[in-house]
Structures are given as C-alpha cells and as structure tokens.
Scaffold this active site. Structure first.
Site, PDB file in Angstrom:
ATOM      1  N   HIS A  52       0.747   5.141   1.386  1.00 32.53           N
ATOM      2  CA  HIS A  52       0.115   6.103   2.279  1.00 32.53           C
ATOM      3  C   HIS A  52       0.119   7.458   1.590  1.00 32.53           C
ATOM      4  CE1 HIS A  52       0.366   3.811   6.160  1.00 32.53           C
ATOM      5  NE2 HIS A  52       1.321   3.179   5.508  1.00 32.53           N
ATOM      6  N   HIS A  58       0.820  -1.215   0.000  1.00 35.15           N
ATOM      7  CA  HIS A  58       0.000   0.000   0.000  1.00 35.15           C
ATOM      8  C   HIS A  58       0.850   1.259   0.000  1.00 35.15           C
ATOM      9  CE1 HIS A  58       0.626  -1.228   4.220  1.00 35.15           C
ATOM     10  NE2 HIS A  58       0.480   0.030   4.581  1.00 35.15           N
TER      11      HIS A  58
END
Ligand SMILES: [Zn+2]
Length: 146
Positions: free
Chosen positions: A109, A107
């Site tokens: 951020h 992922h």
C-alpha cells in the site's frame, strides 16, 4: 502468469485485475508489476503495487520480483508525492488475517498522509519482562538465513 493453483486465480480479485477481467484505475504496469488505486482508500490517491505473478505474501514472493516491486513502489510514491502533495506517506504491507490482509495476493500500500487526516496506527506498546528481550532476539537470530 504464474498461479499457485487455479483456485487462487479464480478467487483472486488482483489476478482478475491483471487479466483485465475486473476493472481498476491502473496507474502503471510493466512486464512484472502493476499499480492501481485502492477502491477503498484511506486517503484519496491511496495506491497498491502488486506482482503480476500470484504470491500470497511477503515471504513467498521471490527476491528478484520483490526488487522490481520496490523499485516501482518508489517511482509511484514519487509521482503521488509530486502530484497530490501529501504531508507524508506510509508504505505498508499487511500479511495474514491478524495483520489486516484481505486480499491474499502480495501487495504494497502507498498511503498519502495529511497532517489532519485522522488515520493513525494506535499501538499499545508492550514491555519485555526480565530477560525476555534477549530470549526473543536469540530465537529470531538463530532463524536468520541469508
Ligand atoms: Zn492473485
């Protein structure tokens, strides 16, 4: 959906969010990518962008899916920038426990930043001794595969 194995799916909170088996405040999703607010925000509006397929980290996501993630990350960042109006933003990805990764589903951020938000990377800079800068770059260059 593509899982490394059934175990990773059962233990991955992000896969459960993708499957709508765990709750999240979803900002956007398409066939390959989903973005939602981080439940432990560094600043309010802190968002995550993840592939719908489960990959452990930056090195294991196929480049075509990484392209998709990057495009969506730019669009979401633009929306955060125009709606929340931060003074700046960080785009970061933590890979490995040593780097602070806590969910092992790749992922990005997106962290909106404010002048006085008191969040800072506080690096202790190292020095390359003697000829070691060249040694490090030689070691890395030989492994670059494009
Ligand atoms: Zn996952």
């Amino acid at each position: 959906m593509l899982f490394n194995n059934y175990f990773s799916y059962m233990n991955c909170i992000f896969c459960q969010i993708i499957e709508k088996k765990a709750k999240a405040e979803i900002l956007y999703e398409n066939e390959h990518v989903i973005s939602f607010l981080d439940i432990r925000p560094v600043n309010l509006g802190h968002a995550l962008v993840i592939p719908k397929n489960h990959y452990t980290n930056f090195l294991t996501i196929p480049v075509n899916e990484l392209d998709e993630i990057i495009k969506v990350t730019q669009k979401i960042t633009s929306a955060i920038f125009s709606s929340i109006k931060p003074d700046g933003f960080n785009i970061i990805t933590n890979n490995g426990v040593a780097a602070g990764q806590s969910v092992f589903h790749f992922h990005f951020h997106i962290i909106p930043r404010f002048d006085e938000d008191n969040f800072a990377f506080r690096p202790i800079f190292k020095n390359y001794e003697n000829n070691s800068m060249k040694d490090f770059s030689d070691k890395i260059r030989i492994e670059i595969k494009l």
